[in-house]
Design an enzyme around this catalytic site. Structure first.
Site, PDB file in Angstrom:
ATOM      1  N   HIS A  45       8.655   3.689   8.757  1.00  0.00           N
ATOM      2  CA  HIS A  45       8.454   2.842   9.933  1.00  0.00           C
ATOM      3  C   HIS A  45       7.135   3.240  10.601  1.00  0.00           C
ATOM      4  CE1 HIS A  45       9.471   0.230  13.243  1.00  0.00           C
ATOM      5  NE2 HIS A  45       9.068   1.188  14.066  1.00  0.00           N
ATOM      6  N   THR A 102       0.835  -1.212   0.000  1.00  0.00           N
ATOM      7  CA  THR A 102       0.000   0.000   0.000  1.00  0.00           C
ATOM      8  C   THR A 102       0.869   1.261   0.000  1.00  0.00           C
ATOM      9  OG1 THR A 102      -0.244   0.087   2.409  1.00  0.00           O
ATOM     10  CG2 THR A 102      -1.907  -1.160   1.188  1.00  0.00           C
TER      11      THR A 102
END
Ligand code: GAR
Length: 210
Positions: A107, A10
């Site tokens: 992250h 995504t």
């Protein structure tokens, strides 16, 4: 731009969409490399006419031999910028040293919390919920030889709700932070608007056009 992926992709999709909208003015995704065969991210690349390569992590005995293969591929693809978009393998320093301040990772937490070896994917959100913090987010940073320890480019915060599951929280962090921050950081890099001073990254404000 060469994008490294391992899963659903995504974040790769967010980059593809940003490039299509013209939001990444001076960059072009030229290759997607997956560490897993059959990763859905590969489909997303194919659907958008982007070259794909598969380097299965499980075909290599250790991190060093895998990293050597990745480095060869990056050199073959003549990468100017490498983006780790849900790439679930830690690369050896032979790669990070060859591309200093030219590898960007996203992250799904606010570094330096909930990061480092063992913190990836849903595990990050499980740890966030276990701890009970009320604010989490995402971080886009340069990759150096230590896991999740390179210079931070952008961060965004996201609220943790009382009834969150790791899956619900993961989705909120992606929607409210990752899918915006990663394309923005890539765009800043391509516009040469990230400056490094004393090992830290600073965004150079855009000059007013006259
Ligand atoms: C994303 O949340 C990304 O931040 C995370 O894995 C997910 C991948 O999703 N990456 C890491 O945990 C790396 N340490 P995607 O494949 O749909 O982009």
């Amino acid at each position: 731009i060469v994008v490294l992926v391992s899963g659903g992709g995504t974040n790769l999709q967010a980059l593809i969409d940003a490039e299509k909208r013209g939001d990444i003015k001076y960059g072009k995704i030229t290759c997607v490399i997956s560490s897993k065969e059959g990763a859905y991210a590969l489909k997303r690349a194919e659907q958008n006419g982007i070259k794909t390569r598969v380097l299965p992590r499980k075909s290599f005995a250790d991190s060093l031999s895998y990293s050597k293969a990745v480095l060869t591929a990056l050199n073959e693809e003549m990468a100017d910028l490498v983006v780790l978009a849900g790439f679930m393998t830690i690369l050896d320093e032979i790669v990070t040293k060859a591309y200093p301040y030219r590898i960007i990772n996203v992250h799904p937490a606010l570094i330096p919390a909930f990061c480092g070896v063992g913190y990836y994917g849903l595990k990050v959100h499980e740890a966030v919920l276990d701890y009970g913090v009320k604010i989490t987010g995402a971080t886009v940073h340069f990759v150096n030889e230590k896991a999740d320890a390179g210079a931070i480019i952008l961060q965004g915060t996201v609220s943790v709700e009382a009834d969150d599951t790791p899956e619900i929280l993961q989705k909120r962090v992606m929607e409210q932070a990752e899918w915006n921050l990663l394309p923005e950081a890539v765009s800043l890099f391509c516009e040469d608007r990230i400056e490094i001073r004393d090992g830290k990254a600073y965004v150079i404000e855009k000059q007013e056009e006259i």
